[in-house]
Scaffold this motif. Structure first.
Motif, PDB file in Angstrom:
ATOM      1  N   GLY A   1       0.823  -1.196   0.000  1.00  0.00           N
ATOM      2  CA  GLY A   1       0.000   0.000   0.000  1.00  0.00           C
ATOM      3  C   GLY A   1       0.860   1.250   0.000  1.00  0.00           C
ATOM      4  N   THR A   2       0.434   2.273  -0.732  1.00  0.00           N
ATOM      5  CA  THR A   2       1.116   3.565  -0.755  1.00  0.00           C
ATOM      6  C   THR A   2       0.259   4.556   0.014  1.00  0.00           C
ATOM      7  N   ASN A   3       0.787   5.072   1.112  1.00  0.00           N
ATOM      8  CA  ASN A   3      -0.003   5.884   2.027  1.00  0.00           C
ATOM      9  C   ASN A   3       0.620   7.263   2.197  1.00  0.00           C
ATOM     10  N   GLN A   4      -0.111   8.288   1.798  1.00  0.00           N
ATOM     11  CA  GLN A   4       0.354   9.648   2.070  1.00  0.00           C
ATOM     12  C   GLN A   4       0.086   9.954   3.535  1.00  0.00           C
ATOM     13  N   ILE A   5       1.074  10.540   4.200  1.00  0.00           N
ATOM     14  CA  ILE A   5       0.968  10.777   5.633  1.00  0.00           C
ATOM     15  C   ILE A   5       1.134  12.269   5.944  1.00  0.00           C
ATOM     16  N   ALA A   6       0.770  12.643   7.145  1.00  0.00           N
ATOM     17  CA  ALA A   6       0.986  14.005   7.623  1.00  0.00           C
ATOM     18  C   ALA A   6       2.447  14.159   8.040  1.00  0.00           C
ATOM     19  N   SER A   7       3.120  15.153   7.483  1.00  0.00           N
ATOM     20  CA  SER A   7       4.523  15.379   7.815  1.00  0.00           C
ATOM     21  C   SER A   7       4.916  16.795   7.426  1.00  0.00           C
ATOM     22  N   GLU A   8       5.794  17.385   8.228  1.00  0.00           N
ATOM     23  CA  GLU A   8       6.265  18.734   7.940  1.00  0.00           C
ATOM     24  C   GLU A   8       7.175  18.795   6.716  1.00  0.00           C
ATOM     25  N   VAL A   9       7.621  17.633   6.211  1.00  0.00           N
ATOM     26  CA  VAL A   9       8.534  17.670   5.067  1.00  0.00           C
ATOM     27  C   VAL A   9       7.849  18.213   3.814  1.00  0.00           C
ATOM     28  N   ASP A  10       6.521  18.254   3.791  1.00  0.00           N
ATOM     29  CA  ASP A  10       5.834  18.806   2.615  1.00  0.00           C
ATOM     30  C   ASP A  10       5.805  20.332   2.621  1.00  0.00           C
ATOM     31  N   ARG A  11       6.336  20.955   3.679  1.00  0.00           N
ATOM     32  CA  ARG A  11       6.406  22.420   3.820  1.00  0.00           C
ATOM     33  C   ARG A  11       5.026  23.083   3.693  1.00  0.00           C
ATOM     34  N   GLY A  12       3.998  22.336   4.065  1.00  0.00           N
ATOM     35  CA  GLY A  12       2.653  22.887   4.041  1.00  0.00           C
ATOM     36  C   GLY A  12       1.954  22.822   2.708  1.00  0.00           C
ATOM     37  N   TYR A  13       2.576  22.172   1.708  1.00  0.00           N
ATOM     38  CA  TYR A  13       1.999  22.170   0.363  1.00  0.00           C
ATOM     39  C   TYR A  13       0.610  21.544   0.320  1.00  0.00           C
ATOM     40  N   PHE A  14       0.430  20.391   0.938  1.00  0.00           N
ATOM     41  CA  PHE A  14      -0.828  19.682   0.758  1.00  0.00           C
ATOM     42  C   PHE A  14      -1.996  20.411   1.394  1.00  0.00           C
ATOM     43  N   ALA A  15      -1.786  21.035   2.534  1.00  0.00           N
ATOM     44  CA  ALA A  15      -2.854  21.855   3.109  1.00  0.00           C
ATOM     45  C   ALA A  15      -3.119  23.087   2.245  1.00  0.00           C
ATOM     46  N   ALA A  16      -2.049  23.718   1.774  1.00  0.00           N
ATOM     47  CA  ALA A  16      -2.200  24.949   0.987  1.00  0.00           C
ATOM     48  C   ALA A  16      -2.840  24.704  -0.364  1.00  0.00           C
ATOM     49  N   SER A  17      -2.689  23.499  -0.912  1.00  0.00           N
ATOM     50  CA  SER A  17      -3.241  23.203  -2.241  1.00  0.00           C
ATOM     51  C   SER A  17      -4.689  22.730  -2.192  1.00  0.00           C
ATOM     52  N   GLN A  18      -5.261  22.515  -1.014  1.00  0.00           N
ATOM     53  CA  GLN A  18      -6.620  21.985  -0.917  1.00  0.00           C
ATOM     54  C   GLN A  18      -7.679  22.863  -1.580  1.00  0.00           C
TER      55      GLN A  18
ATOM     56  N   PHE B   1     -12.586  16.745   0.139  1.00  0.00           N
ATOM     57  CA  PHE B   1     -11.465  17.215   0.947  1.00  0.00           C
ATOM     58  C   PHE B   1     -11.092  16.173   2.003  1.00  0.00           C
ATOM     59  N   VAL B   2      -9.785  15.887   2.108  1.00  0.00           N
ATOM     60  CA  VAL B   2      -9.270  14.979   3.132  1.00  0.00           C
ATOM     61  C   VAL B   2      -8.751  15.842   4.272  1.00  0.00           C
ATOM     62  N   ASP B   3      -9.471  15.866   5.390  1.00  0.00           N
ATOM     63  CA  ASP B   3      -9.130  16.811   6.447  1.00  0.00           C
ATOM     64  C   ASP B   3      -8.081  16.289   7.419  1.00  0.00           C
ATOM     65  N   GLU B   4      -7.766  15.001   7.361  1.00  0.00           N
ATOM     66  CA  GLU B   4      -6.761  14.464   8.278  1.00  0.00           C
ATOM     67  C   GLU B   4      -6.045  13.287   7.629  1.00  0.00           C
ATOM     68  N   LEU B   5      -4.724  13.356   7.595  1.00  0.00           N
ATOM     69  CA  LEU B   5      -3.916  12.273   7.056  1.00  0.00           C
ATOM     70  C   LEU B   5      -3.367  11.437   8.204  1.00  0.00           C
ATOM     71  N   PRO B   6      -3.085  10.144   7.967  1.00  0.00           N
ATOM     72  CA  PRO B   6      -2.523   9.305   9.025  1.00  0.00           C
ATOM     73  C   PRO B   6      -1.073   9.664   9.303  1.00  0.00           C
ATOM     74  N   GLY B   7      -0.556   9.139  10.417  1.00  0.00           N
ATOM     75  CA  GLY B   7       0.855   9.290  10.741  1.00  0.00           C
ATOM     76  C   GLY B   7       1.665   8.119  10.219  1.00  0.00           C
ATOM     77  N   GLU B   8       2.930   8.063  10.627  1.00  0.00           N
ATOM     78  CA  GLU B   8       3.833   7.017  10.129  1.00  0.00           C
ATOM     79  C   GLU B   8       3.401   5.619  10.544  1.00  0.00           C
ATOM     80  N   ASP B   9       2.568   5.508  11.574  1.00  0.00           N
ATOM     81  CA  ASP B   9       2.131   4.195  12.052  1.00  0.00           C
ATOM     82  C   ASP B   9       0.877   3.709  11.336  1.00  0.00           C
TER      83      ASP B   9
END
Length: 264
Positions: free
Chosen positions: A141-158, A169-177
């Motif tokens: 499975g390929t899972n996009q997660i919440a992380s600061e490495v995106d520099r805010g792009y995914f929230a800003a592009s919504q 709209f996806v309001d919450e992404l999973p974490g690394e777990d």
């Protein structure tokens, strides 16, 4: 031939945009099944929805004989051509649900970011039918997660996504777990044993043009008409250029679910 694939019209873009899976994932698959094939034909695999071969190539490179079941005729033709020199690959242009495969032929059934496309009433039953006793199911499975490495792009592009895909709209992404739903499904299935889950951090960096290709390869983008697709992708690419210095990082975790068919 069938065309039951949302990606069939963009085979070349799909192949260019989708990156191969990391070798360590396949190391874990083969450590699990206890096979390290050195000669062609040591392991027989059925691959579900191979697309343009991001997982097929690594399987063939490890000496596996692969029956790749791909519903899209253009994708199937692309896959045959891409690996034309390898006689260990058989490409079957059918839905997995309909593929005429004999039972008990596989040591491994592998689905790389494709298992969710298979009818939920069929996918486990057919997998078990194809596997030999002790054979393994591998679901990537390929899972996009919440992380600061995106520099805010995914929230800003919504807001751009909301214009073209209102209400999605996806309001919450999973974490690394992140844990894929197939884990619970397999654990509840009495015919499987030895369930294991691996996770791999797999962040991907793209230029604006590369990211435009990736987004064009998505099933959601293909639902738009041609003008809508061009406008949506163009707006995203321009936003990356203007607000994110022309690059975006997509934070990802790959999951690998492994389970063995119980003997008897």
């Amino acid at each position: 031939m069938t065309s039951d694939s949302p990606f069939d019209g963009v085979a070349e873009i799909y192949d260019r945009a989708r990156r191969p899976y990391p070798p360590r994932l396949f190391d874990d698959v083969f450590n699990y099944i206890g096979e390290h094939p050195q000669e062609p034909g040591t392991v027989a695999a059925v691959e579900i929805g191979p697309g343009t071969g991001q997982a097929t190539g690594p399987l063939l490179a490890r000496g596996v004989t692969v029956a790749a079941v791909e519903p899209g005729p253009r994708l199937a033709a692309f896959l045959r051509n891409k690996f034309a020199a390898d006689q260990r690959l058989l490409v079957i242009n059918e839905r997995f649900e309909d593929a005429p495969l004999p039972g008990g032929i596989a040591d491994l059934v592998l689905a790389a970011t494709s298992f969710h496309w298979v009818d939920s009433d069929v996918r486990y039953a057919k997998t078990l039918e194809l596997l030999r006793d002790g054979g393994a199911l591998a679901v990537i499975g390929t899972n996009q997660i919440a992380s600061e490495v995106d520099r805010g792009y995914f929230a800003a592009s919504q807001p751009i996504y909301e214009r073209y895909f209102p209400g999605e709209f996806v309001d919450e992404l999973p974490g690394e777990d992140v844990t894929p739903p197939e884990v619970g499904e397999v654990l509840e299935h009495e015919a499987f044993e030895g369930v294991e889950l691996f996770r791999y951090r797999w962040d991907q960096q793209y230029s604006a043009g590369e990211y435009a290709d990736l987004v064009r390869s998505y099933s959601g983008t293909q639902r738009l008409d041609a003008a809508g697709r061009d406008a949506f992708v163009g707006e995203l690419a321009a936003f990356i250029e203007s607000d994110f210095d022309g690059t975006v990082v997509r934070p990802l975790v790959l999951t690998l679910l492994l389970a063995r068919k119980r003997a008897g």
